[in-house]
Design a protein around this motif. Structure first.
Motif, mmCIF file in Angstrom:
data_model
loop_
_atom_site.group_PDB
_atom_site.id
_atom_site.type_symbol
_atom_site.label_atom_id
_atom_site.label_comp_id
_atom_site.label_asym_id
_atom_site.label_seq_id
_atom_site.Cartn_x
_atom_site.Cartn_y
_atom_site.Cartn_z
ATOM 1 N N GLN A 158 -47.374 -13.590 -39.180
ATOM 2 C CA GLN A 158 -48.310 -12.473 -39.388
ATOM 3 C C GLN A 158 -47.834 -11.219 -38.667
ATOM 4 N N GLU A 159 -47.324 -11.416 -37.452
ATOM 5 C CA GLU A 159 -46.821 -10.261 -36.707
ATOM 6 C C GLU A 159 -45.630 -9.637 -37.416
ATOM 7 N N ASP A 160 -44.735 -10.469 -37.927
ATOM 8 C CA ASP A 160 -43.555 -9.956 -38.616
ATOM 9 C C ASP A 160 -43.925 -9.296 -39.939
ATOM 10 N N ALA A 161 -44.912 -9.877 -40.645
ATOM 11 C CA ALA A 161 -45.303 -9.310 -41.942
ATOM 12 C C ALA A 161 -46.051 -7.989 -41.769
ATOM 13 N N SER A 162 -46.918 -7.898 -40.781
ATOM 14 C CA SER A 162 -47.700 -6.672 -40.594
ATOM 15 C C SER A 162 -46.883 -5.558 -39.951
ATOM 16 N N GLY A 163 -45.840 -5.922 -39.214
ATOM 17 C CA GLY A 163 -45.049 -4.898 -38.543
ATOM 18 C C GLY A 163 -45.669 -4.397 -37.257
ATOM 19 N N GLY A 179 -46.818 -5.364 -33.560
ATOM 20 C CA GLY A 179 -46.638 -6.416 -32.575
ATOM 21 C C GLY A 179 -47.943 -6.849 -31.927
ATOM 22 N N ILE A 180 -48.044 -8.112 -31.661
ATOM 23 C CA ILE A 180 -49.222 -8.637 -30.960
ATOM 24 C C ILE A 180 -49.102 -8.277 -29.479
ATOM 25 N N ARG A 181 -50.158 -7.746 -28.947
ATOM 26 C CA ARG A 181 -50.167 -7.363 -27.524
ATOM 27 C C ARG A 181 -50.431 -8.613 -26.692
ATOM 28 N N VAL A 182 -49.393 -9.402 -26.579
ATOM 29 C CA VAL A 182 -49.532 -10.710 -25.940
ATOM 30 C C VAL A 182 -49.917 -10.558 -24.473
ATOM 31 N N ALA A 183 -49.228 -9.693 -23.755
ATOM 32 C CA ALA A 183 -49.488 -9.545 -22.322
ATOM 33 C C ALA A 183 -50.914 -9.082 -22.062
#
Length: 596
Positions: free
Chosen positions: A121-126, A128-132
């Protein structure tokens, strides 16, 4: 005969005597008949009783043989069925272990799919997930894209174990790819998904580890009294919450066996408990120190700096060594209670999954060793650095009086260091008992079910680790003492040679230029780390022409005067007294009178 005598006593005639004897004969005959009848009856009764006893004994023997045969049959059935039951139990245990492995594998696959979907999903949406930010809790849980397993602090332990398992999958995939070499080509899409997932796992692991480290630093930074009486007392006001620290340490042990936590803990101890070790703080204190001026515009600060106060130096060293002993003793107890569970949890995880193996030395002793190495042997901000800095401050004065004061400082350092390392060794040995009590208290019934074999093996491992730590302390003490002893010997010989030459110079004797000798002029550093062989006292003969010009009277009142000859002996006696303090007075202390 007595009865016959009584019958004959009252008989006077033969007829009466005959009648008495006949009566006696009748009585005896009757008595014999009754006795024989009684004996016959008793014999018949005994025979009947014997027959009944034999009948009952035979019945009992038959019953006993029957019971023995039945017992043998039961025993045979027990052996046969017991073996079968044992095999069934082993198969059940194996099946239960496989079931748990299957459940773990299913959970691991589900979590991998979850991370894989998030990565796609992160790669498809472009975007990035704010993991931190999500893991730290900056973003509200309702807006988080990550699973609550990684965003909620109460799930830290389970999340750490899950990420450890996922990292193991990534590592095993990398190892298999390295081993396969130029094998069959993989699906490029699956490889791309795997790379995306592995990067997301690494980011999540780094964020979770950082959050746990920050929580550990925050709780430890709040400080408080160390109270290990019970887990309930740790949550009281004014006390260090070591229970939460233990939970965080258990979670962080799943990240590279907690090495980042160990480094962070050592850094926290040094920065918060030893402010005098910080070079920046010492420099700032010197810069803020006022410099009083005299009315004429001159500075008294330089003159005050030139004066060396031995009492102040002794007090400073005493406070420094006492501070190190006090802090390390308290931290040893904290290490035994906080880091003991991390080793057990790592051992449990390695035993269950076979992912990693622990070293022979237990984790609490590793942390204690790292702390001691940082506090004692740090080249910039350690105890050795502070001692060297103090010795260099004496060397900057440059006069011979400073050298004598430096010798006294060497002796003080040696005495304080011996007491410090003795206390540290005792505290290290107490860690074994504290760790054992903590393991019993936290293990509970599980330790009893595990049997005494695991407990004895753990106790032996802890004993070996404590012995290794004590040996490390001994080596540190020897390194510290050997460096100071070498510096002391070089300086002692230099000052003794200087005092002898100065005594001759004071009486007007004239010395010639020194003769060239091997090693002349060596060991010039003020830190005292050179060996004794590097220094050789220069040979400076007396000027014979000058002695001849003065005559014999001047020689007797000069170089041959008793007070002049006693002067080097007095200094040598003082040197021997200091040497005995540095090396001991016997073989156990490093040499006796001959050694000194």
């Amino acid at each position: 005969m007595g009865l016959l005598e009584k019958l004959c006593e009252g008989c006077s005639e033969e007829e009466e005597l005959s009648e008495a004897l006949s009566q006696a004969s009748a009585m005896c005959t009757s008595l014999v008949e009754r006795t024989s009848l009684a004996v016959r009856d008793a014999t018949e009764d005994a025979a009947e009783a014997e027959d009944a006893y034999h009948i009952r004994l035979e019945a009992h023997s038959i019953l006993a043989r029957r019971f023995a045969e039945e017992a043998e049959g039961i025993e045979e059935q027990f052996r046969t069925n017991g073996r079968a039951a044992l095999r069934i139990g082993q198969r059940l245990e194996l099946a239960e272990a496989k079931r748990r492995q299957c459940e773990s594998a299913v959970t691991l696959v589900r979590r991998w799919w979850m991370m894989e979907n998030l990565a796609e999903q992160e790669d498809a949406s472009g975007e990035g997930i704010r993991v931190a930010e999500e893991v730290r809790g900056v973003i509200p849980s309702s807006s988080c894209q990550m699973d609550p397993l990684f965003t909620r602090p109460e799930n830290s332990l389970e999340a750490a174990r899950a990420l450890k398992a996922l990292r193991t999958v990534v590592k095993s995939r990398g190892n298999s790819a390295a081993v396969s070499g130029s094998g069959a080509p993989l699906d490029p899409n699956s490889g791309r998904r795997f790379d995306l997932t592995s990067r997301l796992i690494q980011r999540t692991s780094a964020a979770l580890e950082q959050r746990l480290l920050n929580s550990f630093s925050e709780i430890y930074g709040r400080g408080g009294t160390y109270d290990f009486a019970s887990a309930e007392s740790a949550g009281r006001a004014g006390r260090l919450d070591w229970v939460q620290l233990r939970e965080l340490a258990e979670s962080l042990s799943n990240f590279d066996q907690g090495r980042s936590l160990h480094r962070r803990y050592v850094q926290l101890v040094v920065t918060t408990r030893f402010p005098e070790f910080s070079r920046d703080k010492r420099n700032n204190a010197r810069q803020r120190a006022p410099e009083p001026h005299d009315p004429d515009g001159g500075s008294d600060y330089e003159s005050e700096e030139e004066e060396f106060d031995m009492d102040a130096t002794r007090s400073e060293l005493s406070n420094l060594f006492h501070r190190v002993s006090e802090v390390c003793t308290a931290e040893f107890q904290l290490i035994a209670h906080v880091f003991a569970t991390s080793s057990s949890s790592s051992a449990a995880s390695s035993g269950a999954g076979g992912w990693e193996t622990l070293s022979s030395e237990t984790i609490p002793l590793q942390v204690a060793r790292a702390l001691l190495q940082r506090v004692i042997s740090d080249p910039k901000n350690g105890l050795q650095a502070r001692i060297n800095e103090l010795l260099k401050s004496i060397d900057r004065r440059g006069d011979w009086d400073a050298g004598a004061k430096k010798l006294d400082t060497f002796v003080v350092i040696h005495e304080k260091a011996a007491g410090l390392f003795g206390l540290l060794k005792d505290a290290a040995e107490q860690m074994l008992h504290a760790g054992g009590a903590e393991g019993k208290g936290s293990g509970g019934g599980k330790a009893e079910k595990g049997g005494s074999g695991d407990g004895s093996a753990s106790s032996a491992a802890n004993a070996r680790a404590v012995a290794s730590l004590v040996q490390f302390l001994t080596s540190q003490e020897m390194n510290l003492a050997s460096g100071h002893r070498r510096g002391y010997l070089n300086l002692e010989l230099r000052l003794l040679h200087h005092e002898c030459c100065a005594g001759l110079d004071r009486i007007g004797a004239k010395l010639t230029r020194p003769l060239p000798t091997l090693g002349f002029g060596g060991a010039r550093s003020g830190t005292g780390t050179e060996g004794l062989a590097e220094y050789r006292a220069p040979i400076m003969p007396l000027d014979k022409e000058h002695l001849k010009q003065g005559g014999y009277l001047e020689m007797i009142n000069g170089v041959l005067k008793q007070s002049v000859l006693r002067h080097p002996l007095i200094h040598a006696t003082d040197s021997l007294a200091r040497a005995r303090l540095m090396f001991g007075a016997g073989p156990a202390g490093g040499g006796g009178g001959e050694g000194t």
